[in-house]
Enzyme design. Structure first.
Site, PDB file in Angstrom:
ATOM      1  N   LYS A 135       0.839  -1.207   0.000  1.00 59.14           N
ATOM      2  CA  LYS A 135       0.000   0.000   0.000  1.00 59.14           C
ATOM      3  C   LYS A 135       0.872   1.255   0.000  1.00 59.14           C
ATOM      4  O   LYS A 135       0.672   2.177  -0.801  1.00 59.14           O
ATOM      5  CB  LYS A 135      -0.898  -0.009   1.239  1.00 59.14           C
ATOM      6  CG  LYS A 135      -1.751  -1.259   1.430  1.00 59.14           C
ATOM      7  CD  LYS A 135      -2.775  -1.444   0.355  1.00 59.14           C
ATOM      8  CE  LYS A 135      -3.756  -2.557   0.691  1.00 59.14           C
ATOM      9  NZ  LYS A 135      -3.169  -3.900   0.811  1.00 59.14           N
ATOM     10  N   LYS A 170      -7.979   1.113   3.831  1.00 58.78           N
ATOM     11  CA  LYS A 170      -7.256  -0.118   3.552  1.00 58.78           C
ATOM     12  C   LYS A 170      -6.261  -0.419   4.663  1.00 58.78           C
ATOM     13  O   LYS A 170      -5.378   0.401   4.935  1.00 58.78           O
ATOM     14  CB  LYS A 170      -6.481  -0.004   2.232  1.00 58.78           C
ATOM     15  CG  LYS A 170      -7.328   0.249   1.006  1.00 58.78           C
ATOM     16  CD  LYS A 170      -6.434   0.379  -0.228  1.00 58.78           C
ATOM     17  CE  LYS A 170      -7.232   0.620  -1.486  1.00 58.78           C
ATOM     18  NZ  LYS A 170      -6.340   0.724  -2.674  1.00 58.78           N
ATOM     19  N   ARG A 220      -5.577  -4.752 -13.148  1.00 58.71           N
ATOM     20  CA  ARG A 220      -4.309  -5.318 -12.713  1.00 58.71           C
ATOM     21  C   ARG A 220      -3.385  -5.380 -13.935  1.00 58.71           C
ATOM     22  O   ARG A 220      -3.726  -5.988 -14.949  1.00 58.71           O
ATOM     23  CB  ARG A 220      -4.515  -6.712 -12.135  1.00 58.71           C
ATOM     24  CG  ARG A 220      -3.261  -7.594 -12.009  1.00 58.71           C
ATOM     25  CD  ARG A 220      -2.186  -7.026 -11.083  1.00 58.71           C
ATOM     26  NE  ARG A 220      -2.636  -6.748  -9.754  1.00 58.71           N
ATOM     27  CZ  ARG A 220      -2.675  -7.637  -8.762  1.00 58.71           C
ATOM     28  NH1 ARG A 220      -2.295  -8.874  -8.974  1.00 58.71           N
ATOM     29  NH2 ARG A 220      -3.073  -7.275  -7.551  1.00 58.71           N
ATOM     30  N   ARG A 234     -10.749  -6.279 -13.300  1.00 58.78           N
ATOM     31  CA  ARG A 234     -11.490  -7.005 -12.273  1.00 58.78           C
ATOM     32  C   ARG A 234     -12.749  -6.219 -11.935  1.00 58.78           C
ATOM     33  O   ARG A 234     -12.684  -5.009 -11.678  1.00 58.78           O
ATOM     34  CB  ARG A 234     -10.618  -7.208 -11.037  1.00 58.78           C
ATOM     35  CG  ARG A 234      -9.367  -8.017 -11.328  1.00 58.78           C
ATOM     36  CD  ARG A 234      -8.395  -8.040 -10.177  1.00 58.78           C
ATOM     37  NE  ARG A 234      -7.863  -6.715  -9.885  1.00 58.78           N
ATOM     38  CZ  ARG A 234      -6.969  -6.465  -8.943  1.00 58.78           C
ATOM     39  NH1 ARG A 234      -6.503  -7.447  -8.196  1.00 58.78           N
ATOM     40  NH2 ARG A 234      -6.530  -5.242  -8.737  1.00 58.78           N
ATOM     41  N   ARG A 242     -15.858  -4.189  -3.594  1.00 62.89           N
ATOM     42  CA  ARG A 242     -14.494  -4.570  -3.940  1.00 62.89           C
ATOM     43  C   ARG A 242     -14.475  -5.357  -5.245  1.00 62.89           C
ATOM     44  O   ARG A 242     -15.356  -6.183  -5.491  1.00 62.89           O
ATOM     45  CB  ARG A 242     -13.872  -5.405  -2.809  1.00 62.89           C
ATOM     46  CG  ARG A 242     -13.763  -4.678  -1.488  1.00 62.89           C
ATOM     47  CD  ARG A 242     -13.348  -5.616  -0.374  1.00 62.89           C
ATOM     48  NE  ARG A 242     -14.328  -6.686  -0.177  1.00 62.89           N
ATOM     49  CZ  ARG A 242     -14.168  -7.700   0.658  1.00 62.89           C
ATOM     50  NH1 ARG A 242     -13.055  -7.809   1.360  1.00 62.89           N
ATOM     51  NH2 ARG A 242     -15.107  -8.631   0.777  1.00 62.89           N
ATOM     52  N   ASP A 282      -2.064  -1.998  -9.478  1.00 57.57           N
ATOM     53  CA  ASP A 282      -3.507  -1.847  -9.585  1.00 57.57           C
ATOM     54  C   ASP A 282      -3.826  -0.408  -9.954  1.00 57.57           C
ATOM     55  O   ASP A 282      -3.292   0.533  -9.355  1.00 57.57           O
ATOM     56  CB  ASP A 282      -4.181  -2.224  -8.265  1.00 57.57           C
ATOM     57  CG  ASP A 282      -3.995  -3.694  -7.911  1.00 57.57           C
ATOM     58  OD1 ASP A 282      -3.696  -4.478  -8.837  1.00 57.57           O
ATOM     59  OD2 ASP A 282      -4.138  -4.052  -6.736  1.00 57.57           O
ATOM     60  N   GLU A 290      -2.187   0.568  -5.892  1.00 59.83           N
ATOM     61  CA  GLU A 290      -1.334  -0.353  -5.144  1.00 59.83           C
ATOM     62  C   GLU A 290      -0.219  -0.874  -6.039  1.00 59.83           C
ATOM     63  O   GLU A 290      -0.357  -0.917  -7.262  1.00 59.83           O
ATOM     64  CB  GLU A 290      -2.132  -1.556  -4.607  1.00 59.83           C
ATOM     65  CG  GLU A 290      -3.077  -1.216  -3.471  1.00 59.83           C
ATOM     66  CD  GLU A 290      -3.715  -2.457  -2.860  1.00 59.83           C
ATOM     67  OE1 GLU A 290      -3.122  -3.558  -2.953  1.00 59.83           O
ATOM     68  OE2 GLU A 290      -4.813  -2.328  -2.294  1.00 59.83           O
ATOM     69  N   ASN A 292       1.896  -4.390  -6.032  1.00 61.40           N
ATOM     70  CA  ASN A 292       1.948  -5.717  -5.426  1.00 61.40           C
ATOM     71  C   ASN A 292       3.262  -6.401  -5.778  1.00 61.40           C
ATOM     72  O   ASN A 292       3.551  -6.632  -6.957  1.00 61.40           O
ATOM     73  CB  ASN A 292       0.770  -6.553  -5.927  1.00 61.40           C
ATOM     74  CG  ASN A 292      -0.564  -5.937  -5.551  1.00 61.40           C
ATOM     75  OD1 ASN A 292      -1.086  -6.181  -4.474  1.00 61.40           O
ATOM     76  ND2 ASN A 292      -1.106  -5.108  -6.439  1.00 61.40           N
TER      77      ASN A 292
END
Length: 328
Positions: A135, A170, A220, A234, A242, A282, A290, A292
Site C-alpha cells: 500500500k 485499507k 491489474r 477485475r 471490492r 492496480d 497499489e 503488489n
C-alpha cells in the site's frame, strides 16, 4: 536451469488460478528443473542460505472452451529428490509466498539476503520486498495516485473523509481485498470502523479518496522488469464494492491505455532499482492505487482472456538474464 520456488504448501495452491503454478509449468515445459520449498524451511548455514528442497513434476492445466481443467493429482513430488541444499546451487530463486508480510515473512527475506546474487538470481529482491509495503510503496508516485493519507488518528481520518465525501480505508498489511472498507461522510458507524481498523489508534491505515470509476473495474497490470506484459480488468460481483477476485469479483479482457503506460513508465525505474522484477500494479480510473510485490497474481486469467503465455515470458526473461550474467 534449476529453479527454486518458495511457495505456500503446494496442496493449497489452485493450479487453475495461481500464478506460481503457471510459472512452474512454463519452466518445466521449457526443460528446466522445478524445485519447491517453503519459507519455514529456509536456514542460514555457514553464512549461506539453505533450504529443504523437493523436486516437483507438474501436469499442466488444459484450457478447453475458455475454462481451465487440472488433472487430479496435478503434481507429483519426487521422494527421492528431497534435499537440504544451499540455494546458490539453484540458478534462480523465486519468492512467491503469499502475504501477510508478518515476522515470519520478514525473517524469510533476511535468510534470502545470504544468497550471492552474482551466483543466483532472486526474484523479487528480499530487500525490495521489505522496503515495498504494497500500500505504502505507491505513495512516492505522487503524480499518479489518488489523494491519500496514512494515519491511525481518528480525527485526521474523519477530516479527510468529510472533505472528500467518500473514501476507501485499507489496512496496510492485508491482501486480496481483506479488510477494505467504504467510508462516507456522516456514517454513524465511522468511529467503530476506524477503531477496529486501527486497533484503537495503534496501527495506521491507508485512506484514499473514493474513485467512482471503480464501478467500471480495477485493472491489474503485470510488469516484468518494469515493462507491462499483460493486464486484466477485475469487476465487482455486484454485492460487494471490492473488485478483487478473492472477494468474488469477475475478470474481463482489457487494453493498457496511454495513461496507464505513463504510470508504468513512472514506476519502472524505481522498481528496477529495488530489484522488484515481477510486479502487479492496480489502477482505477487512471490512478495507481497499489503496487503488489510479494506474490502478484493474474497470469492465468490474462492468458485465458488474451491467448498469451505470460509464465513462459517470465521464465524466458530469467533464462536471458542468467545467460547475460554468465557471459560477463
Amino acid at each position: 536451469m534449476k529453479l527454486a520456488f518458495i511457495i505456500d504448501p503446494i496442496h493449497q495452491l489452485d493450479p487453475c488460478h495461481d500464478t506460481s503454478v503457471a510459472m512452474m509449468e512454463a519452466a518445466q515445459i521449457l526443460g528446466h528443473e522445478v524445485w519447491i520449498t517453503q519459507a519455514n524451511l529456509l536456514s542460514v548455514v555457514e553464512g549461506k542460505a539453505w533450504a529443504i528442497l523437493q523436486r516437483v513434476e507438474l501436469i499442466p492445466v488444459e484450457l478447453i472452451d475458455g475454462r481451465y481443467f487440472a488433472a487430479n493429482p496435478w503434481y507429483k513430488l519426487s521422494s527421492g529428490q528431497r534435499a537440504f541444499a544451499c540455494l546458490e546451487t539453484m540458478d534462480a530463486v523465486l519468492m512467491r509466498t503469499d502475504p501477510p508480510v508478518n515476522d515470519a515473512y520478514l525473517f524469510a527475506t533476511y535468510v534470502l539476503d545470504y544468497i550471492d546474487q552474482n551466483k543466483t538470481l532472486v526474484i523479487n529482491s528480499p530487500n525490495g520486498i521489505r522496503g515495498a509495503n504494497e500500500k505504502m510503496y505507491a505513495l512516492q508516485f505522487t503524480n499518479v495516485i489518488p489523494e491519500t493519507i496514512v494515519s491511525a488518528d481518528k480525527q485526521v481520518i474523519r477530516e479527510f473523509v468529510e472533505a472528500k465525501g467518500a473514501a476507501v480505508l485499507k489496512p496496510l498489511g492485508n491482501k486480496a481485498g481483506e479488510g477494505i472498507l467504504f467510508l462516507q461522510s456522516g456514517d454513524r458507524n465511522f468511529n467503530s470502523i476506524v477503531e477496529l481498523s486501527t486497533f484503537q489508534g495503534r496501527v495506521p491505515v491507508m485512506v484514499q479518496t473514493y474513485l467512482p470509476e471503480a464501478k467500471e473495474g480495477d485493472k491489474r497490470i503485470i510488469l516484468l522488469n518494469g515493462e507491462p506484459i499483460g493486464a486484466l480488468n477485475r469487476l465487482s460481483s455486484g454485492s460487494d464494492f471490492r473488485n478483487n477476485m478473492a472477494a468474488g469479483g469477475t475478470v474481463a479482457p482489457t487494453k493498457i491505455t496511454s495513461r496507464e503506460h505513463e504510470i508504468c513508465t513512472q514506476v519502472a525505474e524505481k522498481l528496477r532499482q529495488d530489484g522488484l522484477i515481477f510486479v502487479g500494479i492496480d489502477v482505477i480510473g487512471g490512478y495507481l492505487t497499489e503496487v503488489n510485490v510479494t506474490s502478484p497474481t493474474g497470469i492465468r486469467e490474462i492468458d485465458r482472456l488474451d491467448n498469451t503465455n505470460l509464465g513462459r515470458d517470465v521464465i524466458q526473461w530469467i533464462e536471458q538474464t542468467i545467460k547475460s550474467k554468465k557471459e560477463k
